[in-house]
Write a protein that holds these residues in place. Structure first.
Motif, PDB file in Angstrom:
ATOM      1  N   SER A 166      24.432  39.089  47.274  1.00 31.15           N
ATOM      2  CA  SER A 166      24.554  39.339  45.833  1.00 31.15           C
ATOM      3  C   SER A 166      25.996  39.151  45.378  1.00 31.15           C
ATOM      4  O   SER A 166      26.251  38.637  44.281  1.00 31.15           O
ATOM      5  N   ALA A 167      26.932  39.571  46.225  1.00 32.04           N
ATOM      6  CA  ALA A 167      28.352  39.390  45.897  1.00 32.04           C
ATOM      7  C   ALA A 167      28.683  37.902  45.804  1.00 32.04           C
ATOM      8  O   ALA A 167      29.367  37.465  44.867  1.00 32.04           O
ATOM      9  N   LYS A 168      28.201  37.121  46.746  1.00 34.13           N
ATOM     10  CA  LYS A 168      28.473  35.675  46.739  1.00 34.13           C
ATOM     11  C   LYS A 168      27.976  35.021  45.447  1.00 34.13           C
ATOM     12  O   LYS A 168      28.666  34.194  44.842  1.00 34.13           O
ATOM     13  N   LYS A 169      26.794  35.402  45.011  1.00 33.65           N
ATOM     14  CA  LYS A 169      26.231  34.821  43.791  1.00 33.65           C
ATOM     15  C   LYS A 169      27.145  35.096  42.596  1.00 33.65           C
ATOM     16  O   LYS A 169      27.399  34.205  41.771  1.00 33.65           O
ATOM     17  N   LEU A 170      27.645  36.317  42.500  1.00 30.26           N
ATOM     18  CA  LEU A 170      28.527  36.666  41.379  1.00 30.26           C
ATOM     19  C   LEU A 170      29.850  35.911  41.469  1.00 30.26           C
ATOM     20  O   LEU A 170      30.374  35.431  40.453  1.00 30.26           O
ATOM     21  N   TYR A 171      30.419  35.796  42.661  1.00 32.24           N
ATOM     22  CA  TYR A 171      31.686  35.063  42.827  1.00 32.24           C
ATOM     23  C   TYR A 171      31.501  33.598  42.428  1.00 32.24           C
ATOM     24  O   TYR A 171      32.370  33.006  41.763  1.00 32.24           O
ATOM     25  N   GLU A 172      30.378  32.999  42.821  1.00 32.56           N
ATOM     26  CA  GLU A 172      30.141  31.592  42.490  1.00 32.56           C
ATOM     27  C   GLU A 172      29.956  31.406  40.984  1.00 32.56           C
ATOM     28  O   GLU A 172      30.357  30.375  40.431  1.00 32.56           O
ATOM     29  N   GLU A 173      29.338  32.388  40.321  1.00 29.32           N
ATOM     30  CA  GLU A 173      29.197  32.294  38.862  1.00 29.32           C
ATOM     31  C   GLU A 173      30.557  32.254  38.176  1.00 29.32           C
ATOM     32  O   GLU A 173      30.760  31.525  37.200  1.00 29.32           O
ATOM     33  N   ILE A 174      31.502  33.020  38.704  1.00 29.11           N
ATOM     34  CA  ILE A 174      32.850  33.025  38.120  1.00 29.11           C
ATOM     35  C   ILE A 174      33.509  31.666  38.315  1.00 29.11           C
ATOM     36  O   ILE A 174      34.129  31.117  37.393  1.00 29.11           O
ATOM     37  N   THR A 175      33.390  31.098  39.515  1.00 25.03           N
ATOM     38  CA  THR A 175      34.068  29.829  39.796  1.00 25.03           C
ATOM     39  C   THR A 175      33.450  28.654  39.047  1.00 25.03           C
ATOM     40  O   THR A 175      34.120  27.646  38.817  1.00 25.03           O
TER      41      THR A 175
ATOM     42  N   LYS B 232      34.384  35.447  27.785  1.00 27.15           N
ATOM     43  CA  LYS B 232      34.346  34.870  29.130  1.00 27.15           C
ATOM     44  C   LYS B 232      35.283  35.614  30.080  1.00 27.15           C
ATOM     45  O   LYS B 232      34.954  35.833  31.251  1.00 27.15           O
ATOM     46  N   THR B 233      36.444  35.996  29.577  1.00 25.70           N
ATOM     47  CA  THR B 233      37.379  36.752  30.409  1.00 25.70           C
ATOM     48  C   THR B 233      36.779  38.091  30.821  1.00 25.70           C
ATOM     49  O   THR B 233      36.854  38.491  31.992  1.00 25.70           O
ATOM     50  N   LEU B 234      36.149  38.799  29.883  1.00 25.41           N
ATOM     51  CA  LEU B 234      35.533  40.087  30.192  1.00 25.41           C
ATOM     52  C   LEU B 234      34.360  39.927  31.152  1.00 25.41           C
ATOM     53  O   LEU B 234      34.163  40.750  32.055  1.00 25.41           O
ATOM     54  N   LEU B 235      33.587  38.868  30.975  1.00 24.29           N
ATOM     55  CA  LEU B 235      32.470  38.631  31.882  1.00 24.29           C
ATOM     56  C   LEU B 235      32.955  38.322  33.296  1.00 24.29           C
ATOM     57  O   LEU B 235      32.375  38.800  34.282  1.00 24.29           O
ATOM     58  N   ALA B 236      34.022  37.516  33.401  1.00 24.87           N
ATOM     59  CA  ALA B 236      34.575  37.218  34.722  1.00 24.87           C
ATOM     60  C   ALA B 236      35.094  38.488  35.382  1.00 24.87           C
ATOM     61  O   ALA B 236      34.863  38.723  36.583  1.00 24.87           O
TER      62      ALA B 236
ATOM     63  N   LYS C 115      31.226  29.066  35.982  1.00 26.25           N
ATOM     64  CA  LYS C 115      31.081  29.300  34.543  1.00 26.25           C
ATOM     65  C   LYS C 115      32.360  29.788  33.863  1.00 26.25           C
ATOM     66  O   LYS C 115      32.519  29.601  32.667  1.00 26.25           O
ATOM     67  N   PHE C 116      33.247  30.414  34.631  1.00 21.97           N
ATOM     68  CA  PHE C 116      34.425  31.038  34.020  1.00 21.97           C
ATOM     69  C   PHE C 116      35.705  30.625  34.739  1.00 21.97           C
ATOM     70  O   PHE C 116      36.598  31.440  34.967  1.00 21.97           O
ATOM     71  N   SER C 117      35.784  29.361  35.105  1.00 23.86           N
ATOM     72  CA  SER C 117      36.956  28.879  35.851  1.00 23.86           C
ATOM     73  C   SER C 117      38.224  28.855  35.006  1.00 23.86           C
ATOM     74  O   SER C 117      39.327  28.778  35.550  1.00 23.86           O
ATOM     75  N   GLY C 118      38.068  28.916  33.700  1.00 24.60           N
ATOM     76  CA  GLY C 118      39.240  28.895  32.835  1.00 24.60           C
ATOM     77  C   GLY C 118      39.869  30.255  32.617  1.00 24.60           C
ATOM     78  O   GLY C 118      40.890  30.364  31.930  1.00 24.60           O
ATOM     79  N   THR C 119      39.296  31.306  33.195  1.00 22.42           N
ATOM     80  CA  THR C 119      39.841  32.652  33.007  1.00 22.42           C
ATOM     81  C   THR C 119      40.856  32.967  34.098  1.00 22.42           C
ATOM     82  O   THR C 119      40.925  32.291  35.133  1.00 22.42           O
ATOM     83  N   ARG C 120      41.600  34.039  33.901  1.00 24.65           N
ATOM     84  CA  ARG C 120      42.629  34.411  34.877  1.00 24.65           C
ATOM     85  C   ARG C 120      42.043  35.051  36.127  1.00 24.65           C
ATOM     86  O   ARG C 120      42.780  35.352  37.072  1.00 24.65           O
ATOM     87  N   TYR C 121      40.730  35.268  36.147  1.00 24.73           N
ATOM     88  CA  TYR C 121      40.096  35.849  37.331  1.00 24.73           C
ATOM     89  C   TYR C 121      39.552  34.783  38.279  1.00 24.73           C
ATOM     90  O   TYR C 121      38.955  35.120  39.306  1.00 24.73           O
TER      91      TYR C 121
ATOM     92  N   GLU D 159      34.276  42.670  39.587  1.00 21.46           N
ATOM     93  CA  GLU D 159      34.197  44.075  40.009  1.00 21.46           C
ATOM     94  C   GLU D 159      32.836  44.392  40.628  1.00 21.46           C
ATOM     95  O   GLU D 159      32.753  45.081  41.647  1.00 21.46           O
ATOM     96  N   LEU D 160      31.757  43.885  40.016  1.00 21.70           N
ATOM     97  CA  LEU D 160      30.425  44.130  40.567  1.00 21.70           C
ATOM     98  C   LEU D 160      30.261  43.422  41.911  1.00 21.70           C
ATOM     99  O   LEU D 160      29.667  43.980  42.851  1.00 21.70           O
ATOM    100  N   GLY D 161      30.801  42.199  42.019  1.00 21.44           N
ATOM    101  CA  GLY D 161      30.744  41.497  43.298  1.00 21.44           C
ATOM    102  C   GLY D 161      31.478  42.252  44.384  1.00 21.44           C
ATOM    103  O   GLY D 161      30.987  42.371  45.519  1.00 21.44           O
TER     104      GLY D 161
END
Length: 783
Positions: free
Chosen positions: A543-552, A520-524, A554-560, A529-531
């Motif tokens: 497209s950037a917004k979609k990636l940022y929202e996926e992080i917030t 999950k950390t690597l995916l975030a 699906k991966f809210s527990g990561t340091r990113y 970076e892609l966003g």
């Protein structure tokens, strides 16, 4: 007049013939030969220089060919000889002018200027004075004496306009226009060029000037004016090269001036004219771009693909690849195809003015491709980690598919081996009877057709000759058919021979080798970076917004997570949703004060910057220390220990553990608990300076505990052995009434005495531990 002139010439010649000696005549001949050689060499060099294909106002540096360079060197040598030994002749002025021009062409501008000034000092004819002043002004421009040079050019131009000396008018205008273009003073250059066109009498020159004016307007993005002046070119008499270039740029200017449909029609008509047959590659390229401008992306892609494939190896093929890549990127939104065509553009060696752009875009899309590939890989691994049953099923399916591929391969390989064994003899020896029998049967129909055609020949023809002709034709046809059959058979066999490797499906299922949290950390990280790539460099904010929202989500527990919040807030700022953006920045500012990103949010919100050296554990430590000084040891211990639990990364975490253990050991008198806390300190913070203070005590404590435990076990074992021995004695001497029986009360008393002895031993050990010297006293005041 003519008769008197002729008389003078005859008189001079007679005088020369009468008075001159042989040596004088030789010197006279040498002089004229020298001057003739100078004029010939210089004329050849100047023609070579002027033959270089350049735009009228080009600022490209002059490049001398080896021939021109050698000729100019000889001209300088011979002019110097003429000026040295024939300084009083009529050709001195012309020699000085040629010498100055030769130095100018060699880029020796200082010497050139000096020779032109020497020419002026000889008081030459007016025409030579004007030409010498022109070249002096040109030398000043090359020597970067711009104010002096521009003033000189204007004086020369004004005088030349009055006297209508065309070549000086042309050179003076061209020199200044080149300077204005080099200085990016395009508006001034355009006005000068218009004046030049009005002053020019030659229609071909006018066409060239208007073509250059159109180019200048095109550079300034004034496309409608460019269209106007490109169209003026056709009103005069351009040469074929200028007409072709002006036509193509006229079509481009139409497209850029929002007349894309006219541009499509213009280029389509241009393709039908024979004079443009040598420029079809460029015309097809521009036609493809014009189709794209009107939104006909299908036709555009077809046209550009045609250029890419038909004119392979040309610069237009490289430009077509670049345009296809942009079409996929901007209009068709197929970034994978765009990446492939950007890479192809680099391989096709685009023109030098496009190399930097092509390299930049290629590198950008290489980063995109790598990030997308990495994300897809990690997504698949995460899915398998979270759904092990799916991984098992996919693995089974992959194995089954692989087995089927292997079976197909083995069957094909077996067939290939059979054909190899069967066909090899036929290919190595085509003279065998069986082979000929099979092959000859193929030609019966053709042979009969030949016989039928020959049978229609008149009976007057010799039959023997007909038979010979028939046999010859049949033999030739049979040989040709044999060669064709052999070639086809060879190709079939070679195709079968290639069946020597088995190819399984790519990308087999793989079990993740790292934890789900790491995935999950690597995916975030890669999504962020892609966003950012989409948002800042590829200009695809959605497209950037979609990636940022996926992080917030699906991966809210990561340091990113906070980085994604900041990026998402920046996106909302670009679409003027400031309230939404500020709410995201506030989350970062309030919850991540120990990270630099908090100050980035502070800048967005206009709030005070945070001291990044601030440690929230410091306040907790001061509070816990205050409780200890007030004698509230139980509360103090819990607060010291809480620092470690809440802020394990803080510098106060190890210090808090040490203080908690000290209180347990010395104030609360709980040595076991103290040892446990000290042990945590040693394992979690082995490099802490406090470890040295407790390591020996903890080690000694553990050893003593182990010793006591061993002694207890030994005592218990002795008691058990004693009990067993007593039971045996009672059984052996049951009848002996004289033996004294031990009551249960005495046994209990003996056990109690043993326990009390153990307790006294533990107290002695505890007292010994308390005598160890303290290395740090947390009760001391902080300084």
């Amino acid at each position: 007049m003519n008769s008197s002139k002729n008389i003078k010439i005859i008189f001079v010649l007679s005088l020369l013939l009468t008075l001159s000696s042989c040596s004088v005549w030789q010197n006279f001949t040498t002089y004229f030969n020298l001057w003739y050689n100078i004029k010939t060499l210089f004329s050849d060099a100047e023609k070579d220089i002027q033959s270089q294909k350049k735009d009228l106002f080009s600022n490209e540096p002059l490049v001398l060919s080896n021939t021109a360079r050698n000729n100019l060197t000889k001209v300088i040598e011979k002019c110097s000889e003429l000026l040295q030994f024939h300084s009083n002749t009529a050709f001195v002025d012309d020699a000085l002018l040629i010498l100055g021009k030769s130095f100018y062409y060699q880029s020796n501008f200082q010497k050139a200027k000096r020779k032109f000034e020497e020419l002026l000092a000889t008081n030459p004819d007016e025409d030579l004075i004007l030409e010498a002043n022109l070249w002096i002004a040109k030398c000043d421009m090359q020597l970067k004496n711009y104010s002096q040079g521009l003033a000189g050019l204007k004086r020369v131009r004004d005088e030349a306009l009055e006297k209508e000396i065309d070549f000086i008018i042309k050179d003076s205008f061209v020199e200044e226009i080149r300077y204005r273009i080099a200085q990016k003073e395009l508006a001034t250059a355009i006005e000068l060029a218009k004046q030049f066109a009005e002053a020019a009498d030659d229609d071909e020159l006018k066409a060239n000037i208007y073509f250059e004016v159109g180019n200048l307007y095109y550079q300034t993005d004034s496309y409608e004016n460019a269209v106007e002046y490109y169209s003026k070119v056709f009103e005069y008499s351009p040469d074929i090269d200028t007409e072709i270039k002006a036509s193509i740029r006229y079509g481009k200017a139409l497209r850029e001036s929002d007349k894309a449909e006219e541009s499509v029609n213009f280029f389509s008509d241009l393709k039908k004219k024979d004079k443009f047959s040598e420029s079809l590659a460029e015309i097809d390229l521009e036609l493809g771009k014009s189709y794209s401008a009107i939104g006909d992306f299908t036709s555009s892609l077809e046209q550009l693909t045609k250029v890419d494939t038909t004119y392979k190896g040309s610069p237009f093929a490289a430009l077509a690849s670049l345009e296809i890549a942009k079409l996929y990127r901007d209009d068709l939104l197929n970034y994978d195809s765009a990446a492939a065509y950007f890479a192809k553009t680099i391989m096709n060696n685009p023109p030098k003015e496009y190399i930097d752009e092509a390299k930049t875009l290629n590198q950008l899309f290489i980063r995109y491709s790598n990030l997308r590939k990495t994300i897809n890989n990690y997504d698949k691994q995460l899915f398998y980690a979270e759904n092990p049953d799916v991984f098992i099923q996919d693995s089974v399916n992959y194995v089954q598919d692989s087995l089927q591929i292997l079976q197909d391969y083995l069957a094909k390989k077996e067939l290939a081996d059979i054909w190899k064994a069967a066909l090899t003899p036929a290919l190595t020896d085509t003279t065998k009877k069986d082979t000929l029998f099979v092959r000859d049967s193929l030609f019966v129909q053709d042979s009969l057709a030949i016989v039928d055609s020959l049978s229609k020949v008149t009976t007057l023809v010799d039959t023997a000759e007909v038979n010979i002709l028939l046999k010859t034709k049949i033999d030739l046809r049979i040989q040709q058919k044999k060669r064709e059959a052999d070639a086809k058979l060879s190709q079939e066999m070679q195709a079968l021979m290639k069946t020597d490797t088995v190819k399984f499906k790519n990308d087999p299922p793989q079990r993740p080798k790292i934890t789900i949290d790491s995935l999950k950390t690597l995916l975030a990280k890669n999504r962020l970076e892609l966003g950012n790539l989409f948002f800042t460099e590829m200009n695809v904010p959605d497209s950037a917004k979609k990636l940022y929202e996926e992080i917030t989500t699906k991966f809210s527990g990561t340091r990113y997570y906070p980085d994604a919040l900041l990026a998402l807030g920046s996106y909302y700022q670009t679409i003027n949703e400031n309230a939404r953006a500020d709410s995201l920045f506030r989350i970062i500012y309030d919850n991540y004060k120990d990270r630099p990103i908090a100050n980035a949010a502070a800048n967005k919100l206009g709030l005070p910057l945070i001291d990044l050296n601030y440690d929230p554990a410091a306040e907790l430590y001061i509070d816990a220390e205050s409780e200890m000084k007030n004698g509230n040891f139980d509360i103090s211990f819990r607060k010291f220990y809480e620092i470690y639990k809440k802020h394990p990364q803080s510098q106060y975490a190890s210090k808090g553990l040490y203080a908690a253990g000290f209180i347990l050991e010395n104030d609360l008198r709980l040595p076991d608990s103290a040892a446990s806390v000290y042990d945590t300190l040693i394992s979690k913070y082995p490099s802490s300076p406090y470890v040295k203070s407790v390591a020996m005590k903890v080690n000694t404590y553990k050893q003593e505990k182990a010793r006591i435990e061993r002694e207890k076990q030994a005592q218990l074992q002795q008691q058990q052995e004693k009990k067993d021995s007593t039971d045996v004695s009672e059984l052996a001497f049951l009848g002996n009434k004289e033996d004294k029986e031990i009551t249960e009360e005495e046994i209990k008393k003996q056990e109690q005495v043993a326990v009390n002895q153990d307790i006294r031993k533990e107290d002695t050990i505890t007292q010994t531990k308390r005598k160890l010297e303290r290395l740090w006293n947390p009760r001391k005041l902080r300084r």
